[in-house]
Design a protein around this motif. Sequence first.
Motif, PDB file in Angstrom:
ATOM      1  N   ILE A 231       0.846  -1.194   0.000  1.00  0.00           N
ATOM      2  CA  ILE A 231       0.000   0.000   0.000  1.00  0.00           C
ATOM      3  C   ILE A 231       0.883   1.247   0.000  1.00  0.00           C
ATOM      4  N   ASN A 232       0.251   2.362  -0.343  1.00  0.00           N
ATOM      5  CA  ASN A 232       0.899   3.674  -0.250  1.00  0.00           C
ATOM      6  C   ASN A 232       0.575   4.250   1.128  1.00  0.00           C
ATOM      7  N   TRP A 233       1.602   4.518   1.921  1.00  0.00           N
ATOM      8  CA  TRP A 233       1.380   4.969   3.300  1.00  0.00           C
ATOM      9  C   TRP A 233       1.832   6.417   3.452  1.00  0.00           C
ATOM     10  N   ASP A 234       0.907   7.250   3.917  1.00  0.00           N
ATOM     11  CA  ASP A 234       1.224   8.644   4.221  1.00  0.00           C
ATOM     12  C   ASP A 234       1.663   8.706   5.681  1.00  0.00           C
ATOM     13  N   PRO A 235       2.949   8.970   5.954  1.00  0.00           N
ATOM     14  CA  PRO A 235       3.432   8.921   7.336  1.00  0.00           C
ATOM     15  C   PRO A 235       2.988  10.106   8.193  1.00  0.00           C
ATOM     16  N   VAL A 236       2.485  11.159   7.564  1.00  0.00           N
ATOM     17  CA  VAL A 236       2.001  12.302   8.336  1.00  0.00           C
ATOM     18  C   VAL A 236       0.528  12.122   8.677  1.00  0.00           C
ATOM     19  N   ASP A 237      -0.301  11.900   7.651  1.00  0.00           N
ATOM     20  CA  ASP A 237      -1.723  11.651   7.899  1.00  0.00           C
ATOM     21  C   ASP A 237      -1.942  10.255   8.488  1.00  0.00           C
ATOM     22  N   MET A 238      -0.916   9.402   8.389  1.00  0.00           N
ATOM     23  CA  MET A 238      -0.974   8.039   8.907  1.00  0.00           C
ATOM     24  C   MET A 238      -2.186   7.292   8.354  1.00  0.00           C
ATOM     25  N   THR A 239      -2.256   7.251   7.032  1.00  0.00           N
ATOM     26  CA  THR A 239      -3.361   6.560   6.383  1.00  0.00           C
ATOM     27  C   THR A 239      -2.892   5.995   5.055  1.00  0.00           C
ATOM     28  N   VAL A 240      -3.650   5.013   4.570  1.00  0.00           N
ATOM     29  CA  VAL A 240      -3.383   4.424   3.264  1.00  0.00           C
ATOM     30  C   VAL A 240      -3.949   5.343   2.181  1.00  0.00           C
ATOM     31  N   LEU A 241      -3.189   5.500   1.117  1.00  0.00           N
ATOM     32  CA  LEU A 241      -3.636   6.329  -0.007  1.00  0.00           C
ATOM     33  C   LEU A 241      -3.848   5.468  -1.239  1.00  0.00           C
ATOM     34  N   ALA A 242      -4.882   5.783  -1.994  1.00  0.00           N
ATOM     35  CA  ALA A 242      -5.051   5.173  -3.309  1.00  0.00           C
ATOM     36  C   ALA A 242      -3.963   5.708  -4.230  1.00  0.00           C
ATOM     37  N   ASN A 243      -3.667   4.967  -5.296  1.00  0.00           N
ATOM     38  CA  ASN A 243      -2.645   5.423  -6.250  1.00  0.00           C
ATOM     39  C   ASN A 243      -2.926   6.843  -6.721  1.00  0.00           C
TER      40      ASN A 243
ATOM     41  N   ARG B 164       4.071  12.298  -3.309  1.00  0.00           N
ATOM     42  CA  ARG B 164       3.664  12.861  -2.017  1.00  0.00           C
ATOM     43  C   ARG B 164       2.164  12.707  -1.796  1.00  0.00           C
ATOM     44  N   GLY B 165       1.772  12.672  -0.538  1.00  0.00           N
ATOM     45  CA  GLY B 165       0.367  12.574  -0.186  1.00  0.00           C
ATOM     46  C   GLY B 165      -0.390  13.797  -0.662  1.00  0.00           C
ATOM     47  N   TRP B 166      -1.580  13.576  -1.225  1.00  0.00           N
ATOM     48  CA  TRP B 166      -2.355  14.663  -1.822  1.00  0.00           C
ATOM     49  C   TRP B 166      -2.720  15.738  -0.814  1.00  0.00           C
TER      50      TRP B 166
ATOM     51  N   VAL C 227       5.476   9.674   0.301  1.00  0.00           N
ATOM     52  CA  VAL C 227       4.699   8.450   0.539  1.00  0.00           C
ATOM     53  C   VAL C 227       5.638   7.249   0.620  1.00  0.00           C
ATOM     54  N   GLU C 228       5.338   6.365   1.562  1.00  0.00           N
ATOM     55  CA  GLU C 228       6.125   5.149   1.735  1.00  0.00           C
ATOM     56  C   GLU C 228       5.359   3.942   1.205  1.00  0.00           C
ATOM     57  N   GLN C 229       6.099   2.982   0.670  1.00  0.00           N
ATOM     58  CA  GLN C 229       5.504   1.706   0.270  1.00  0.00           C
ATOM     59  C   GLN C 229       5.591   0.748   1.464  1.00  0.00           C
ATOM     60  N   ARG C 230       4.451   0.252   1.884  1.00  0.00           N
ATOM     61  CA  ARG C 230       4.430  -0.672   3.025  1.00  0.00           C
ATOM     62  C   ARG C 230       3.592  -1.894   2.686  1.00  0.00           C
ATOM     63  N   GLU C 231       3.833  -2.935   3.432  1.00  0.00           N
ATOM     64  CA  GLU C 231       2.959  -4.113   3.379  1.00  0.00           C
ATOM     65  C   GLU C 231       2.101  -4.097   4.627  1.00  0.00           C
TER      66      GLU C 231
ATOM     67  N   THR D 174      11.003   5.686  -9.203  1.00  0.00           N
ATOM     68  CA  THR D 174       9.774   5.218  -9.849  1.00  0.00           C
ATOM     69  C   THR D 174       8.627   5.190  -8.858  1.00  0.00           C
ATOM     70  N   LYS D 175       8.894   4.701  -7.668  1.00  0.00           N
ATOM     71  CA  LYS D 175       7.838   4.649  -6.649  1.00  0.00           C
ATOM     72  C   LYS D 175       7.450   6.044  -6.179  1.00  0.00           C
ATOM     73  N   ARG D 176       8.421   6.939  -6.174  1.00  0.00           N
ATOM     74  CA  ARG D 176       8.121   8.303  -5.731  1.00  0.00           C
ATOM     75  C   ARG D 176       7.130   8.973  -6.662  1.00  0.00           C
ATOM     76  N   ILE D 177       7.312   8.763  -7.953  1.00  0.00           N
ATOM     77  CA  ILE D 177       6.421   9.395  -8.940  1.00  0.00           C
ATOM     78  C   ILE D 177       5.019   8.829  -8.839  1.00  0.00           C
ATOM     79  N   GLY D 178       4.897   7.536  -8.515  1.00  0.00           N
ATOM     80  CA  GLY D 178       3.580   6.931  -8.345  1.00  0.00           C
ATOM     81  C   GLY D 178       3.298   5.869  -9.377  1.00  0.00           C
ATOM     82  N   THR D 179       2.289   5.057  -9.072  1.00  0.00           N
ATOM     83  CA  THR D 179       1.935   3.939  -9.952  1.00  0.00           C
ATOM     84  C   THR D 179       0.482   3.996 -10.392  1.00  0.00           C
ATOM     85  N   ALA D 180      -0.136   5.179 -10.314  1.00  0.00           N
ATOM     86  CA  ALA D 180      -1.505   5.301 -10.833  1.00  0.00           C
ATOM     87  C   ALA D 180      -1.500   5.051 -12.329  1.00  0.00           C
TER      88      ALA D 180
END
Length: 890
Positions: free
Chosen positions: A157-169, A176-178, A184-188, A291-297
């Motif tokens: 998942i895409n993890w926003d470490p500030v809002d502490m929530t999962v983000l959609a692509n 960065r979180g919208w 944004v961090e990639q986490r399992e 690549t992950k920083r730019i996003g995978t949408a």
Amino acid sequence: MSSERYNPRESEPRWQRQWDEKAIFASANDDPRPKYYVLEMFPYPSGRIHIGHVRNYTLGDVLARFMRAKGFNVLHPMGWDAFGLPAENAAIERKVAPKAWTYDNIAAMKKQLQSIGLSLDWSREFATCDPSYYKHQQKMFLDFLRAGLAEREKRKINWDPVDMTVLANEQVIDGRGWRSGAIVEQREMNQWVFKITKYSQELLDALDTLDRWPDKVRLMQRNWIGRSEGLLVRFELDPATTPSGETELKIFTTRHDTLFGTKFMAIAPDHPLAQAAAANNPQLAAFIAETKRIGTAQEIIDTQEKQGFDTGIRAIHPFDPSWKLPVYVANFVLMEYGTGAIFGCPAHDQRDLDFVNKYGLGNTPVVCPEGQDPKTFVITDTAYDGDGRMINSRFLDGMTIEQAKEEVAKRLETTMRPLPNPPPQAGEGRVAAVGERQVNFRLRDWGISRQRYWGCPIPVIHCPKCDVVAVPDKDLPVVLPEDVSFDKPGNALDHHPTWKHVPCPQCGGKATRETDTMDTFVDSSWYFARFTDPWNETAPTTQPVVNRMMPVDQYIGGVEHAILHLLYSRFFIRAMKATGHIGMDEPFAGMFTQGMVVHETYQKADGSYVTPAEVKVETGGNGRRASLLTSGEEISIGSIEKMSKSKRNTVDPDDIIATYGADVARWFMLSDSPPDRDVIWSDERVQGASRFVQRLWRLVNQSAEIANEIDTAAPAARPATFGADALGLRKAAHGALDKVSTGIEKLHFNVCLAHIREFANALAEVLGRDGPPSPDLAWSVREAAIILVQLFAPMMPHLAEECWTVLGQPGLISEANWPQIERDLLIEDTVTLVVQVNGKKRGEVTVARNAQNPEIDTAVLALDAVKQALGGKAVRKVIIVPMRIVNVVG
């Protein structure tokens, strides 16, 4: 006599009160009449309705009122899609509790919707944030869990470490979180999913049965489900080039016919092989991170430059051991599709061609179009993806694409190679085919976990001893706590001091509640079934009732929901069927997607936008000019766009209703464009609709006067015979009745309104004649006026009630039956025939329907256009195609 002008401000609230007092729009579940269920997608309670809501709900209301008049037991309910992130944002920004914010908005929007005059059954109203609603949703989650249709699995998942929530692509923008702007961090993480993939083929096949859905919506669903038949190929890897001695790379392909055109392999950045290679390659690791920083949408992947990194790993061609292919990590390959790896055949795939042109890998065409010389056929900047014959493909040369696919599959299915790392029980030397036919689907299981407070709690408990434990049915609903704080980032349920701490239902030990809540798409995936019996406190549905009232006969909503909402609803009904809550597979028999309401934009010289209410638009010799009402400052008139707050090109429905009345707003929304297309808001045309309302009011009053005056009073009994004038008006009335009835059934509302205008003109022409009408004409005027009012009643119900009273009709028009069409009046006495001379159209001729051939000949040959076309030549013969064409041969 009634007042000269119709006053909507006085009339509309009065009729709305009468409808409510008599509860005439409430439907009974035990009504023996045939049912008709019409439903518009229920709104999110954002605070105010917008003009698009007026259009959406008016479309459904016209149909509901028409079907009720036709004798159906109409179910037309309303509720609120009330969970979601905006309520939490309001809590953070305005320090207002999500529950209070939501219910205040519901109250305000309900008042607005009622002002439109919608024929809704408000007795069935609910909000999805009501515990009495989500209690049953939680029960069905547990039923799905027991049936294997809900599971918990680890997902990246895409993890926003500030809002502490999962983000959609789509919520990851430039890495960065919208909302927070954090990297944004990639986490399992463990996520709850619904197993929609168990129904992939069924959901696809059933689209063929939905013949009352738009083709574009069915196509969008087909593409989203994404069935593909192909071959899973085990490409051998050169172990000398792999990071840890890996020996194979699995790739699923639908174009195995192009294997001899392959130039490279590409793997996803998070493919295990990519991760292994990056462990000892800092440059590759940096490429993957970027690549992950730019996003995978998908939207990002489709538009960004195709980039890759050569890992140094080499794959071996399955038909030539000496042919080695480079393995790249590429930014356009996603791990969740197929196996997370592709082989690139650039001559026949544009994405692959762009890639090889960037990295100088070249291309080899292997499919040649028919009629093209294979020796001269080359590919440069545009890939060829059409049909043809195989070339440059050794044993496949000369075959069609399908023949080549079959030959490759047969050969690879019978070519065996040892499995990598066979399980111990398999013994030494276990082998498997290099190729295996497979059917793959693009559709993935539905992840429903959301790390936020304002959603339906997931009814499970986590116990250190017993693991995941379902909340007992008797303890449902698991209710959201109201004493929550949003001072800390992340999910407020995680921070609550007591709510999540509970004893385990199995062992009694200390345990914690699941703090994730459900995706709001879950709430809207079954609400239509709940509307059939929202009073049932013990079960989500009452089976005999839901099986009788469902499916929804006509569902209406925006095309933006054509994929996920509709697909999830189709899955949910199947899951409900599998767990005993309903007895059908498809929720919506008919689907209609309405267009948007759009408006031109206005900008000051500094680029800031201003609202239409602040602007005066004038038309002069130099065209249209706009200026600010307050200062006269010239304003630039911009493009016509979807109404949005950012462009400030919105129109407040309350202002329109206060100025012109709800019926004018309804009429305009229906009249200006086909309902499946966008409608351009125009103050001028709204004013035109207002003038037409007043015209109808005058016509009805004039008709009532003629029918009721002593000297010209219409006879109570139907006359035995009708003169030509009376018969002409009756034909116009019943012709309009037939066309409008058919148009409403087809949802061609703008066409219906055109027929109503045409009929009003015919009635006005009769009313404008000099002298008193004959008794038969007076009777026909009264009949025509009654039919006219009934025709516009579904569109303008308040005006229709007022006119119904003026005409002295009993009761409410909202309770009246639809008028019966006299079919014999639809038969025309004349017919218009196309006239051709030597096969070319020269005009038309109107003759009596029963005219004989000699009469038709005479009428045709007398036409000036025919004489000119013949140019004095003798007529050799006249060919008559009955009721259609006359061809003069000269």
